[in-house]
Design a protein around this motif. Structure first.
Motif, mmCIF file in Angstrom:
data_model
loop_
_atom_site.group_PDB
_atom_site.id
_atom_site.type_symbol
_atom_site.label_atom_id
_atom_site.label_comp_id
_atom_site.label_asym_id
_atom_site.label_seq_id
_atom_site.Cartn_x
_atom_site.Cartn_y
_atom_site.Cartn_z
ATOM 1 N N ILE A 82 -96.123 -19.560 1.206
ATOM 2 C CA ILE A 82 -95.089 -20.054 0.293
ATOM 3 C C ILE A 82 -95.052 -19.222 -0.988
ATOM 4 O O ILE A 82 -93.975 -18.885 -1.498
ATOM 5 N N ASP A 83 -96.216 -18.864 -1.487
ATOM 6 C CA ASP A 83 -96.305 -18.142 -2.757
ATOM 7 C C ASP A 83 -95.970 -16.658 -2.628
ATOM 8 O O ASP A 83 -95.398 -16.068 -3.554
ATOM 9 N N GLU A 84 -96.338 -16.064 -1.514
ATOM 10 C CA GLU A 84 -96.313 -14.604 -1.420
ATOM 11 C C GLU A 84 -95.185 -14.011 -0.584
ATOM 12 O O GLU A 84 -94.859 -12.831 -0.743
ATOM 13 N N PHE A 85 -94.589 -14.803 0.321
ATOM 14 C CA PHE A 85 -93.596 -14.205 1.226
ATOM 15 C C PHE A 85 -92.463 -13.531 0.461
ATOM 16 O O PHE A 85 -91.980 -12.459 0.848
ATOM 17 N N LYS A 86 -92.041 -14.153 -0.632
ATOM 18 C CA LYS A 86 -90.921 -13.607 -1.408
ATOM 19 C C LYS A 86 -91.173 -12.189 -1.903
ATOM 20 O O LYS A 86 -90.232 -11.445 -2.189
#
Length: 218
Positions: A82-86
């Motif tokens: 959730i935190d890093e995919f972007k």
């Protein structure tokens, strides 16, 4: 005369396959799973993910079980996603150029995407394209998802255009192309080698083809 173009996100504007590969390789490196072969970790994630149709709680629960991961919980892995995919979002070629050309033609732009609300919005912002769209509907926040005609009709209402004045561009034959056609929109298929013989009004292989189609009078 066409007044609006609406898009799907994953597989249409966002090259999700490339984004997933970038993310999962980086996660493997950051978490340093030395007892797991990198190729096995990456490939198993891609298999379980099913191109985004399985949410990652199920994926990571299975990964932890199969690989005997003890360094981090599945909840921790999910939060990392959730935190890093972007930070790993890869656009399809010619994305910004295409959007700029459509805006220069005075077309209204909208987006309808299935998925988790903030997660998808973060990805849209990571691509730098939020400003181009007059309407963005994300299924979790709307409480409905494609191929439900209600979500298409809501987007058209927000743009204040009729279905017959609108185009929908997506990679999924049923959720995007057929669903849009069912409400009276023109359905354009962004070709994906996973499918063939898709019944679309038009087919494009590259986003740069879309403005050319529109200037051709469709």
């Amino acid at each position: 005369m066409m007044k609006a173009v609406l898009f799907d996100l994953d597989g249409t504007l966002l090259d999700r396959d490339s984004s997933v590969k970038s993310y999962i390789n980086r996660q493997y490196e950051r978490l340093n799973f030395r007892h797991i072969p990198r190729e096995s970790y990456v490939q198993r994630f891609i298999e379980l993910d099913q191109r985004g149709y399985v949410w990652k709680d199920k994926v990571y629960q299975q990964m932890v079980k199969e690989f005997g991961i003890t360094e981090i919980t599945w909840e921790g892995l999910l939060q990392d996603y959730i935190d890093e995919f972007k930070n790993h979002c890869v656009p399809f070629p010619n994305l910004i150029r295409m959007l700029e050309e459509l805006k220069s033609m005075n077309l209204l732009l909208g987006m309808i995407t299935n998925g988790r609300g903030q997660f998808q919005l973060d990805n849209i912002r990571a691509l730098g394209i939020e400003k181009y769209f007059s309407s963005i509907l994300i299924s979790e926040w709307e409480g409905i998802k494609k191929p439900d005609p209600v979500i298409f009709k809501k987007a058209l209402e927000q743009l204040n255009v009729a279905a017959g004045e609108s185009i929908f561009v997506g990679d999924h034959p049923e959720n995007d192309v057929k669903a849009a056609q069912n409400v009276g929109m023109m359905g354009i298929w962004k070709a994906d080698p996973q499918w063939n013989q898709v019944e679309a009004d038009y087919v494009i292989n590259d986003l740069a083809e879309l403005p050319l189609l529109l200037t051709g009078g469709i």
